[in-house]
Design a protein around this motif. Structure first.
Motif, PDB file in Angstrom:
ATOM      1  N   SER A   8       0.835  -1.205   0.000  1.00 43.91           N
ATOM      2  CA  SER A   8       0.000   0.000   0.000  1.00 43.91           C
ATOM      3  C   SER A   8       0.866   1.250   0.000  1.00 43.91           C
ATOM      4  O   SER A   8       1.994   1.243   0.505  1.00 43.91           O
ATOM      5  CB  SER A   8      -0.905   0.033   1.237  1.00 43.91           C
ATOM      6  N   ARG A  43      -9.693  -0.966  -4.877  1.00 45.47           N
ATOM      7  CA  ARG A  43      -8.326  -0.960  -4.346  1.00 45.47           C
ATOM      8  C   ARG A  43      -7.861   0.436  -3.953  1.00 45.47           C
ATOM      9  O   ARG A  43      -7.096   0.590  -3.002  1.00 45.47           O
ATOM     10  CB  ARG A  43      -7.351  -1.532  -5.384  1.00 45.47           C
ATOM     11  N   MET A  61      -3.836   3.790  -1.869  1.00 50.02           N
ATOM     12  CA  MET A  61      -3.688   2.725  -2.852  1.00 50.02           C
ATOM     13  C   MET A  61      -3.341   1.433  -2.121  1.00 50.02           C
ATOM     14  O   MET A  61      -2.296   1.349  -1.476  1.00 50.02           O
ATOM     15  CB  MET A  61      -2.591   3.083  -3.857  1.00 50.02           C
ATOM     16  N   LEU A 117      -1.532  -3.125  -4.347  1.00 47.43           N
ATOM     17  CA  LEU A 117      -0.860  -2.605  -5.543  1.00 47.43           C
ATOM     18  C   LEU A 117      -0.330  -3.723  -6.421  1.00 47.43           C
ATOM     19  O   LEU A 117       0.114  -4.775  -5.930  1.00 47.43           O
ATOM     20  CB  LEU A 117       0.251  -1.653  -5.133  1.00 47.43           C
ATOM     21  N   ASP A 155       0.337  -0.948 -11.795  1.00 47.06           N
ATOM     22  CA  ASP A 155       0.048   0.373 -11.213  1.00 47.06           C
ATOM     23  C   ASP A 155       1.271   1.290 -11.268  1.00 47.06           C
ATOM     24  O   ASP A 155       1.175   2.474 -10.924  1.00 47.06           O
ATOM     25  CB  ASP A 155      -0.397   0.240  -9.756  1.00 47.06           C
ATOM     26  N   VAL A 182       5.849  -0.398  -8.458  1.00 44.08           N
ATOM     27  CA  VAL A 182       5.420  -1.624  -7.781  1.00 44.08           C
ATOM     28  C   VAL A 182       6.236  -2.766  -8.355  1.00 44.08           C
ATOM     29  O   VAL A 182       6.065  -3.158  -9.512  1.00 44.08           O
ATOM     30  CB  VAL A 182       3.919  -1.872  -7.967  1.00 44.08           C
TER      31      VAL A 182
END
Length: 118
Positions: free
Chosen positions: A16, A67, A83, A86, A90, A116
């Protein structure tokens, strides 16, 4: 007018991040605020939008529904993007945007990188 994004960084899949956009120089509460993102080689796309004043209406891209959560604090002139879960897809530069309908005005931040990857 300034919009300054922060909170980006490197995170593992499933992790996150919380992005913040701190604004000044315009009547924040009257502006529709949005988060966009642009991945390498792709067009900039809308991620999430929140209505002005009460911020009671939100909308999300299908790819992030469930999400990501957009919110705003009119007292602090800030907008946020939480967020979760992930995914590598993303990964992008995330931008915040403020838009006024009357008069028609639009302001962008400089972006913050979200990566990510494991």
């Amino acid at each position: 007018v300034q919009l300054v994004e922060s909170g980006g960084g490197l995170v593992q899949p499933g992790g996150s991040l919380r992005l913040s956009c701190t604004t000044s120089g315009f009547t924040f509460s009257s502006y529709i605020m949005s988060w966009y993102r642009q991945a390498p080689g792709k067009e900039r796309e809308m991620v999430a939008v929140i209505s002005s004043i009460g911020g009671g209406t939100t909308n999300y891209a299908d790819s992030v529904k469930g999400r990501f959560t957009i919110s705003r604090d009119n007292a602090k002139n800030e907008v946020y993007l939480q967020m979760n879960s992930l995914k590598p897809e993303d990964t992008a530069v995330y931008y915040c945007k403020g838009r006024s309908l009357l008069p028609m005005r639009e302001y962008w931040g400089q972006g913050t990188q979200v990566t990510v990857s494991s």
